[in-house]
Design a protein around this motif. Sequence first.
Motif, PDB file in Angstrom:
ATOM      1  N   ALA A 187       0.837  -1.196   0.000  1.00 16.08           N
ATOM      2  CA  ALA A 187       0.000   0.000   0.000  1.00 16.08           C
ATOM      3  C   ALA A 187       0.871   1.245   0.000  1.00 16.08           C
ATOM      4  N   MET A 188       0.279   2.369  -0.467  1.00 15.18           N
ATOM      5  CA  MET A 188       1.037   3.608  -0.559  1.00 15.18           C
ATOM      6  C   MET A 188       0.136   4.816  -0.342  1.00 15.18           C
ATOM      7  N   ALA A 189       0.754   5.906   0.075  1.00 14.83           N
ATOM      8  CA  ALA A 189       0.075   7.201   0.163  1.00 14.83           C
ATOM      9  C   ALA A 189       0.967   8.226  -0.511  1.00 14.83           C
ATOM     10  N   SER A 190       0.359   9.173  -1.239  1.00 16.82           N
ATOM     11  CA  SER A 190       1.123  10.179  -1.989  1.00 16.82           C
ATOM     12  C   SER A 190       0.722  11.578  -1.546  1.00 16.82           C
ATOM     13  N   MET A 191       1.695  12.481  -1.519  1.00 12.10           N
ATOM     14  CA  MET A 191       1.431  13.849  -1.050  1.00 12.10           C
ATOM     15  C   MET A 191       2.589  14.753  -1.439  1.00 12.10           C
ATOM     16  N   LYS A 192       2.389  16.065  -1.309  1.00 17.98           N
ATOM     17  CA  LYS A 192       3.483  17.003  -1.455  1.00 17.98           C
ATOM     18  C   LYS A 192       4.145  17.194  -0.100  1.00 17.98           C
ATOM     19  N   HIS A 193       5.245  17.940  -0.075  1.00 14.55           N
ATOM     20  CA  HIS A 193       6.035  18.020   1.149  1.00 14.55           C
ATOM     21  C   HIS A 193       5.271  18.585   2.330  1.00 14.55           C
ATOM     22  N   LEU A 219       2.883   9.005  10.693  1.00 10.65           N
ATOM     23  CA  LEU A 219       4.196   8.607  10.194  1.00 10.65           C
ATOM     24  C   LEU A 219       5.145   8.272  11.346  1.00 10.65           C
ATOM     25  N   TYR A 220       5.229   9.153  12.330  1.00  7.62           N
ATOM     26  CA  TYR A 220       6.164   8.932  13.419  1.00  7.62           C
ATOM     27  C   TYR A 220       5.847   7.641  14.176  1.00  7.62           C
ATOM     28  N   THR A 221       4.577   7.305  14.285  1.00  5.43           N
ATOM     29  CA  THR A 221       4.212   6.111  15.041  1.00  5.43           C
ATOM     30  C   THR A 221       4.321   4.846  14.207  1.00  5.43           C
ATOM     31  N   VAL A 222       3.956   4.921  12.918  1.00  4.29           N
ATOM     32  CA  VAL A 222       4.077   3.714  12.090  1.00  4.29           C
ATOM     33  C   VAL A 222       5.545   3.367  11.859  1.00  4.29           C
ATOM     34  N   SER A 223       6.438   4.318  12.081  1.00  3.90           N
ATOM     35  CA  SER A 223       7.860   3.993  12.062  1.00  3.90           C
ATOM     36  C   SER A 223       8.170   2.956  13.138  1.00  3.90           C
ATOM     37  N   TYR A 224       7.539   3.078  14.290  1.00  2.00           N
ATOM     38  CA  TYR A 224       7.710   2.103  15.368  1.00  2.00           C
ATOM     39  C   TYR A 224       7.005   0.784  15.039  1.00  2.00           C
ATOM     40  N   ARG A 237      13.682  15.021   3.821  1.00  2.00           N
ATOM     41  CA  ARG A 237      14.702  14.171   4.435  1.00  2.00           C
ATOM     42  C   ARG A 237      14.880  14.482   5.910  1.00  2.00           C
ATOM     43  N   ALA A 238      14.696  15.754   6.278  1.00  2.00           N
ATOM     44  CA  ALA A 238      14.841  16.137   7.683  1.00  2.00           C
ATOM     45  C   ALA A 238      13.737  15.527   8.535  1.00  2.00           C
ATOM     46  N   ILE A 239      12.521  15.504   7.991  1.00  2.00           N
ATOM     47  CA  ILE A 239      11.409  14.894   8.720  1.00  2.00           C
ATOM     48  C   ILE A 239      11.613  13.386   8.824  1.00  2.00           C
ATOM     49  N   ALA A 240      12.052  12.773   7.735  1.00  2.00           N
ATOM     50  CA  ALA A 240      12.283  11.333   7.750  1.00  2.00           C
ATOM     51  C   ALA A 240      13.361  10.961   8.757  1.00  2.00           C
ATOM     52  N   ARG A 241      14.383  11.801   8.859  1.00  2.00           N
ATOM     53  CA  ARG A 241      15.459  11.534   9.816  1.00  2.00           C
ATOM     54  C   ARG A 241      14.931  11.593  11.248  1.00  2.00           C
ATOM     55  N   ALA A 242      14.061  12.551  11.513  1.00  2.00           N
ATOM     56  CA  ALA A 242      13.467  12.648  12.844  1.00  2.00           C
ATOM     57  C   ALA A 242      12.531  11.479  13.131  1.00  2.00           C
ATOM     58  N   ALA A 243      11.831  11.021  12.094  1.00  2.00           N
ATOM     59  CA  ALA A 243      10.880   9.918  12.260  1.00  2.00           C
ATOM     60  C   ALA A 243      11.545   8.555  12.149  1.00  2.00           C
ATOM     61  N   LEU A 244      12.823   8.511  11.787  1.00  2.00           N
ATOM     62  CA  LEU A 244      13.572   7.265  11.615  1.00  2.00           C
ATOM     63  C   LEU A 244      12.938   6.381  10.551  1.00  2.00           C
ATOM     64  N   GLY A 265      21.060   6.431  -4.007  1.00  2.00           N
ATOM     65  CA  GLY A 265      19.638   6.193  -4.230  1.00  2.00           C
ATOM     66  C   GLY A 265      18.883   6.162  -2.917  1.00  2.00           C
ATOM     67  N   MET A 266      19.570   5.732  -1.841  1.00  2.00           N
ATOM     68  CA  MET A 266      19.007   5.824  -0.493  1.00  2.00           C
ATOM     69  C   MET A 266      19.725   6.959   0.217  1.00  2.00           C
ATOM     70  N   VAL A 267      18.999   8.026   0.506  1.00  6.78           N
ATOM     71  CA  VAL A 267      19.611   9.228   1.081  1.00  6.78           C
ATOM     72  C   VAL A 267      19.465   9.298   2.594  1.00  6.78           C
ATOM     73  N   TYR A 268      18.733   8.347   3.166  1.00  3.94           N
ATOM     74  CA  TYR A 268      18.690   8.193   4.623  1.00  3.94           C
ATOM     75  C   TYR A 268      18.207   6.791   4.937  1.00  3.94           C
TER      76      TYR A 268
END
Length: 579
Positions: free
Chosen positions: A71-77, A87-92, A119-126, A256-259
């Motif tokens: 499954a996927m979800a699409s959005m702008k930044h 996002l932060y919780t599904v990371s766990y 990328r900054a948000i992804a880094r915070a969300a792991l 290709g993987m930036v984080y």
Amino acid sequence: MGESKIMLGNEAIARGAYEAGVKVSAAYPGTPSTEISENIVNYPEIYAEWSPNEKVATEVAIGASMSGVRAMASMKHVGLNVASDPLYTVSYIGSNGGLMLVVADDPGLYSSQNEQDTRAIARAALVPVLEPSDSQEAKDFVGEAFRISEEYDTPVILRTTTRLAHSQGLVELKDRVEPDDKPYERNAAKNVMMPGNAIKRHLVVEDRMNRLEKDGSDFSINRAEYGDTKIGFITSGIPYQYVKEVFPEASVLKLGMVYPLPKKLIEEFAGEVDKLYIFEELEPVIEEQVKAWGIECVGKEIFTKQGEYSANLLREKLLGEDVQTKAYPDLPARPPILCPGCPHRSTFSVLKKLKLHAAGDIGCYTLGAVPPLSVIDTTVCMGSSISTLHGMEMAKGKEYIKNWVAVIGDSTFMHTGVNSLINMVYNQGTGTVIIMDNSTTGMTGHQDHAATGKTLQGKEVPAVSIYKLCQSIGVKNVVEVDVFDIEKFEQVVKEEVAKDEVSVIIACGPCALLKGMKFPNKCVPNPDKCKKCGACLKPGCPALTKNEDGTISIDETMCNGCGLCKRLCKFDAIDIVQK
């Protein structure tokens, strides 16, 4: 399959979802990501929907992943901001079936209110991030994202940018490979994020990221291209194309993987080149990590954090070339404007006449902030206009906002404006809210939403009544009015602004560009009756121009006969005739 096709980056992502066996896709339209879902809907094997907002879209995708499908979800930044809570919780939690979020950043602010870096948000969300460099990779990286998601039990972000989303490239097509659904097994320790479970899952996430950092050095999407080792670049995404254009002989580490970053691979590459540059748009995400590892490199000391990169930027900064950045510097500026026949122009012309300020929102109507209308005073984010107006009242009192209204579009109201209106009613505000209902999500290209009565597939469904919805949350004063009846609309605005309780005006008028709209009439000036007062020109309709003698001309190729100019003329100097 063997067939190749030229595709937009967004179109290629949709194709990648099809080939990867995705079964569920959810999104809220937002430039530059919108075309992903508009292309996914062409593949009946994938269930695709427009959700009310990005948070909901992400939660739909999470639910589908939990059940065992891709499954996927699409959005702008900025949509990722709305989706950050899940996002932060599904990371766990991780994934069962593969889970991917496509997030389109907008360097250069072509259609956004900020220039944030996903990328900054992804880094915070792991959460790991993949970033393709062309349409072929845009398709291929979708499959790689799902492989990583399922192998490492993690959501994955596929990051794109405006340039990639809206550029075309040749893509090799393959057949759809649909993996077997994964069985759902009840696992509260993994899927129920109460504190006692979450603290244990955090350890799992940290271990996952460590494994990804280590294994990433062997991922095929991270590759070292050795050439002249006197100069080396670490880069990713579209900036990789600029490096290859300007320095075709240089050594390049294409990520290709930036984080997370592949530490071993980066250390090896850095050891092989004499001078190392980090060439990345927006924030120094790669650069800061590389420098933290004690690797000497040059990045934002010479390359800007602002805007979109280009080959010319490299030529200027590293080759010292005097680059002309504007091909035709003498061309006049062509700022965006509201279309001829846009109902928002009628709304704003009345608000301007009444000398009212407007707390604004995200949509075409943001153009009401610029001359000649100059009505919109604030714009923050989706759904913010109502809350902003309420905050003004709570700070300054009800008399302060007697010359203010909040304006919001129908799609934006369904996105996050509903909650703001609930808050205004619940906390006993007295503001006036104008919902500018043009029957579509206009700014991103006419997508449907819950109040239009059509799904992403075009299926007719019961439409949410904005009128009844406002009543149901306790708004006593709800008025629907044809916005092109400016006399009536002006009367309604005066009455509702004067009240000491919440009022909602639903200003109805379809977007002039809606498919199927027919315009049987056009406006024709009568110069013999024209008094040259300029009243018809005040709303700034681009179909009208002022002649040297003070009379007006109307471009019949642009005019759609909305009649706003005629209603503003007190001397009957404009006629409406059939085409």
